[in-house]
Design a protein around this motif. Structure first.
Motif, PDB file in Angstrom:
ATOM      1  N   HIS A 110       4.883  13.821   6.388  1.00  0.00           N
ATOM      2  CA  HIS A 110       4.768  11.991   6.261  1.00  0.00           C
ATOM      3  C   HIS A 110       3.825  11.704   5.382  1.00  0.00           C
ATOM      4  N   LEU A 111       3.162  12.420   5.433  1.00  0.00           N
ATOM      5  CA  LEU A 111       1.473  11.713   4.253  1.00  0.00           C
ATOM      6  C   LEU A 111       2.246  11.257   2.784  1.00  0.00           C
ATOM      7  N   LYS A 112       3.104  11.881   2.724  1.00  0.00           N
ATOM      8  CA  LYS A 112       3.447  11.757   1.588  1.00  0.00           C
ATOM      9  C   LYS A 112       4.660  10.432   1.956  1.00  0.00           C
ATOM     10  N   ALA A 113       4.951   9.623   2.193  1.00  0.00           N
ATOM     11  CA  ALA A 113       5.646   8.415   3.298  1.00  0.00           C
ATOM     12  C   ALA A 113       5.712   6.412   2.232  1.00  0.00           C
ATOM     13  N   LYS A 114       6.665   6.799   1.358  1.00  0.00           N
ATOM     14  CA  LYS A 114       6.443   5.373   0.587  1.00  0.00           C
ATOM     15  C   LYS A 114       5.354   4.385   1.609  1.00  0.00           C
ATOM     16  N   GLY A 115       5.748   4.596   2.847  1.00  0.00           N
ATOM     17  CA  GLY A 115       5.348   3.205   2.917  1.00  0.00           C
ATOM     18  C   GLY A 115       4.629   3.505   3.981  1.00  0.00           C
ATOM     19  N   GLY A 116       3.585   4.577   4.246  1.00  0.00           N
ATOM     20  CA  GLY A 116       1.794   5.012   4.588  1.00  0.00           C
ATOM     21  C   GLY A 116       2.805   5.152   5.808  1.00  0.00           C
ATOM     22  N   LEU A 117       1.032   5.437   6.108  1.00  0.00           N
ATOM     23  CA  LEU A 117       1.337   6.545   7.868  1.00  0.00           C
ATOM     24  C   LEU A 117       0.034   5.645   7.863  1.00  0.00           C
ATOM     25  N   GLU A 148       4.001   5.395  11.622  1.00  0.00           N
ATOM     26  CA  GLU A 148       4.729   5.866  10.064  1.00  0.00           C
ATOM     27  C   GLU A 148       5.980   5.105  10.050  1.00  0.00           C
ATOM     28  N   PRO A 149       6.109   3.790   9.431  1.00  0.00           N
ATOM     29  CA  PRO A 149       7.339   3.330   9.340  1.00  0.00           C
ATOM     30  C   PRO A 149       7.999   3.794   8.194  1.00  0.00           C
ATOM     31  N   PHE A 150       9.170   3.615   8.511  1.00  0.00           N
ATOM     32  CA  PHE A 150      10.668   3.745   7.474  1.00  0.00           C
ATOM     33  C   PHE A 150      11.534   2.971   7.081  1.00  0.00           C
ATOM     34  N   GLY A 151      11.891   3.127   6.117  1.00  0.00           N
ATOM     35  CA  GLY A 151      12.862   2.749   4.485  1.00  0.00           C
ATOM     36  C   GLY A 151      12.233   1.262   4.141  1.00  0.00           C
ATOM     37  N   GLU A 152      13.501   0.038   5.275  1.00  0.00           N
ATOM     38  CA  GLU A 152      12.984  -1.172   4.998  1.00  0.00           C
ATOM     39  C   GLU A 152      12.162  -1.443   5.476  1.00  0.00           C
ATOM     40  N   TYR A 153      12.126  -0.806   6.810  1.00  0.00           N
ATOM     41  CA  TYR A 153      10.675  -1.625   7.983  1.00  0.00           C
ATOM     42  C   TYR A 153       9.319  -1.243   7.362  1.00  0.00           C
ATOM     43  N   SER A 154       9.043  -2.778   7.554  1.00  0.00           N
ATOM     44  CA  SER A 154       6.882  -3.203   7.099  1.00  0.00           C
ATOM     45  C   SER A 154       6.293  -2.793   8.517  1.00  0.00           C
ATOM     46  N   LEU A 155       5.375  -2.328   8.434  1.00  0.00           N
ATOM     47  CA  LEU A 155       4.360  -2.009   9.401  1.00  0.00           C
ATOM     48  C   LEU A 155       4.637  -3.850   9.819  1.00  0.00           C
ATOM     49  N   SER A 156       4.559  -4.675   9.036  1.00  0.00           N
ATOM     50  CA  SER A 156       3.749  -6.256  10.171  1.00  0.00           C
ATOM     51  C   SER A 156       4.985  -6.483  10.828  1.00  0.00           C
ATOM     52  N   VAL A 172       0.646  -1.281   0.327  1.00  0.00           N
ATOM     53  CA  VAL A 172      -0.232   0.045   0.057  1.00  0.00           C
ATOM     54  C   VAL A 172       1.341   1.265  -0.314  1.00  0.00           C
ATOM     55  N   VAL A 173       1.028   2.239  -1.191  1.00  0.00           N
ATOM     56  CA  VAL A 173       1.730   2.875  -1.391  1.00  0.00           C
ATOM     57  C   VAL A 173       1.272   4.265  -1.046  1.00  0.00           C
ATOM     58  N   GLN A 174       1.587   4.995   0.141  1.00  0.00           N
ATOM     59  CA  GLN A 174       0.796   6.119   0.061  1.00  0.00           C
ATOM     60  C   GLN A 174       0.733   7.793  -0.854  1.00  0.00           C
ATOM     61  N   GLY A 175       0.042   8.771  -1.225  1.00  0.00           N
ATOM     62  CA  GLY A 175      -0.005   9.107  -2.501  1.00  0.00           C
ATOM     63  C   GLY A 175       1.420   9.487  -2.220  1.00  0.00           C
ATOM     64  N   VAL A 176       1.829   9.896  -3.547  1.00  0.00           N
ATOM     65  CA  VAL A 176       3.549  10.488  -3.419  1.00  0.00           C
ATOM     66  C   VAL A 176       3.601  11.946  -4.302  1.00  0.00           C
ATOM     67  N   LEU A 204      -5.455   3.408   6.854  1.00  0.00           N
ATOM     68  CA  LEU A 204      -3.740   3.731   6.036  1.00  0.00           C
ATOM     69  C   LEU A 204      -4.448   4.538   6.236  1.00  0.00           C
ATOM     70  N   VAL A 205      -3.540   5.882   6.783  1.00  0.00           N
ATOM     71  CA  VAL A 205      -4.698   7.801   6.367  1.00  0.00           C
ATOM     72  C   VAL A 205      -3.958   7.642   5.126  1.00  0.00           C
ATOM     73  N   ARG A 206      -5.157   8.356   4.607  1.00  0.00           N
ATOM     74  CA  ARG A 206      -5.230   8.610   3.464  1.00  0.00           C
ATOM     75  C   ARG A 206      -4.717  10.703   3.457  1.00  0.00           C
ATOM     76  N   ASP A 207      -4.985  11.457   3.632  1.00  0.00           N
ATOM     77  CA  ASP A 207      -4.777  12.605   4.095  1.00  0.00           C
ATOM     78  C   ASP A 207      -4.527  13.451   4.949  1.00  0.00           C
ATOM     79  N   GLN A 208      -4.119  14.800   5.073  1.00  0.00           N
ATOM     80  CA  GLN A 208      -4.580  15.411   6.540  1.00  0.00           C
ATOM     81  C   GLN A 208      -5.407  15.341   7.341  1.00  0.00           C
ATOM     82  N   GLU A 209      -6.823  15.381   6.577  1.00  0.00           N
ATOM     83  CA  GLU A 209      -7.947  16.083   7.277  1.00  0.00           C
ATOM     84  C   GLU A 209      -7.718  14.063   8.398  1.00  0.00           C
ATOM     85  N   ASP A 210      -7.426  13.239   7.966  1.00  0.00           N
ATOM     86  CA  ASP A 210      -7.532  11.666   7.795  1.00  0.00           C
ATOM     87  C   ASP A 210      -6.886  11.541   9.469  1.00  0.00           C
TER      88      ASP A 210
END
Ligand code: SF4
Length: 434
Positions: free
Chosen positions: A41-48, A130-138, A29-33, A171-177
């Motif tokens: 943080h809402l554009k983070a590749k690993g999502g939030l 918000e996971p960093f880099g190679e660390y998955s949420l799982s 799941v890739v957050q909007g870039v 998965l957080v969608r946007d700033q409002e979320d």
């Protein structure tokens, strides 16, 4: 939709971390870039993610089955209400268990992930992570659950599943979320009736102590006497302590394991003196000598306190009682952490109720801020009459501090003279002006 983010079941994790089902949902799941004005943080590749995980006994399968027929939104509301009602053993209401999870959560904050908000409720926890880099949420969640389950079971002297294998995330969608999820987390203790305002709740990123701790500073003490109580289940322990007589109270302290300080103590330090004293002197906690002997204020600081008492015609044990905010020695003589002071507070409170002193003298900042339940320096508190639950209270320096700062001895002497004058007024029946 209300304040609560909608939960969708995402993962199953092994409770111990050593085994467990493979993650059920690994679609990346890739957050909007793209840039639509969202924060970085809402554009983070690993999502939030807004993540909820809960204790093994907090939500029975039978309840979950009943909820399957509901829509996501309806289910979220029902699950929230069910969890907040406090089903199960509520192990996380025990400060030492909540503290253990808090330590695990904060351990890799800033290194493997960023925790934008978090709260530990009595039977579940929420993260905005918000996971960093190679660390998955799982991977991150499996690590958090595994380590905290192991430590919690050790503290609780139990075995078996601590966490429910499933977790719920969103998965957080946007700033409002993002804002909605963060508000939900911070307001959860208030909504559940565990705190008056988010800042009152010790085990949450909304607490001033948590903010400072995350930033690497020492945890600040906070108002730990919110109108609604801090943790509902602590109220049971508190009520039981408030009914104890002296012998029960002494036995309870001697056997206490309510905070992590019990693990390294040699002896608890209950307090000493005349149980009907007019004067109560309160320090912060035992040091090495006190821990070895089981008595407060021994060693050099104790000698100085005895000299201070003698200077105003008082003597340890004669119309004087001496106690501390906490009864077990913090390692390295550090200040007690807010959760430790909170766990120990009912003991001092009950001692004060039983003694019913005319005047309390708080020795040093730790004693003062814990008794007055507000952050302030000794310099700003001394020279004034305060009160603890209706009992006049005066603040002065701790004898250990005076041993290092001789220039403040004159101020301590002035404080003692002020205390003597105040006591004369109290003993003559004149009400003190607070
Ligand atoms: S410091 Fe107080 S609450 Fe903590 S273990 Fe000792 S007696 Fe119990």
């Amino acid at each position: 939709m209300g304040l609560a983010p909608v939960w969708r079941r995402r993962e199953r994790e092994g409770d111990s971390g050593s085994t467990g089902d493979p993650p059920a949902d690994h679609a990346p799941v890739v957050q909007g870039v793209h840039n639509r004005g969202y924060l970085p943080h809402l554009k983070a590749k690993g999502g939030l993610y807004f993540v909820t995980f809960r204790l093994a006994d907090s939500l029975p399968q039978e309840v979950l089955r009943q909820l399957e027929v509901l829509t996501d939104e309806q289910r979220s509301m029902q699950v929230d209400q069910y969890l907040d009602a406090g089903h199960g053993e509520n192990w996380l209401a025990r400060p030492e268990v909540a503290e253990a999870l808090k330590k695990v959560l904060l351990h890799f904050d800033g290194e493997r992930y960023r925790l934008h908000a978090w709260v530990i409720m009595p039977n579940h926890a929420h993260l905005l992570i918000e996971p960093f880099g190679e660390y998955s949420l799982s991977e991150i969640m499996q690590g958090i659950k595994s380590v905290s389950a192991h430590e919690s079971n050790r503290l609780l002297k139990r075995e078996g599943a601590f966490w429910q294998p499933e977790r719920y995330d969103h998965l957080v969608r946007d700033q409002e979320d993002f804002d909605r999820c963060r508000d939900y987390i911070l307001q959860n203790p208030v909504k559940a009736g565990l705190a008056r305002i988010p800042q009152d709740y010790v085990f949450s990123s909304g607490s001033p102590a948590s903010e400072k701790r995350s930033a690497g500073g020492s945890p600040a003490l906070q108002d730990r006497r919110p109108a609604g109580g801090s943790l509902a289940l602590l109220d049971n322990r508190r009520s039981s302590i408030m009914r104890m007589d002296w012998s029960e109270l002494k036995a309870s302290v001697a056997a206490c394991v309510a905070c992590p300080l019990h693990a390294r103590r040699n002896r608890t330090v209950f307090g000493v003196g005349d149980e009907n004293a007019d004067w109560l002197f309160v320090g912060e906690g035992p040091g090495a000598d006190e821990d070895a002997q089981g008595e407060p204020f021994v060693g050099q600081a104790g000698k100085l306190l005895d000299n201070m008492l003698a200077a105003i015609n008082l003597k340890r044990g004669k119309n004087v009682y001496i106690a501390n905010v906490i009864k077990c020695r913090p390692p390295g003589n550090r200040n007690p952490e807010p959760a430790e002071a909170l766990a120990c507070e009912p003991y001092l409170h009950r001692q004060i109720e039983l003694i019913r002193p005319k005047l309390i003298v708080a020795l040093g900042k730790v004693a003062a801020v814990n008794l007055l339940a507000r952050e302030a320096s000794v310099a700003s508190l001394r020279g004034k009459l305060h009160e603890y639950r209706g009992i006049p209270l005066i603040v002065t320096y701790h004898p250990a501090y005076l041993l290092r700062s001789l220039h403040d001895k004159a101020k301590a002497w002035a404080d003692l003279c002020y205390a003597v004058e105040t006591m004369k007024g109290l003993q003559s029946g004149k009400s003190a002006t607070i």
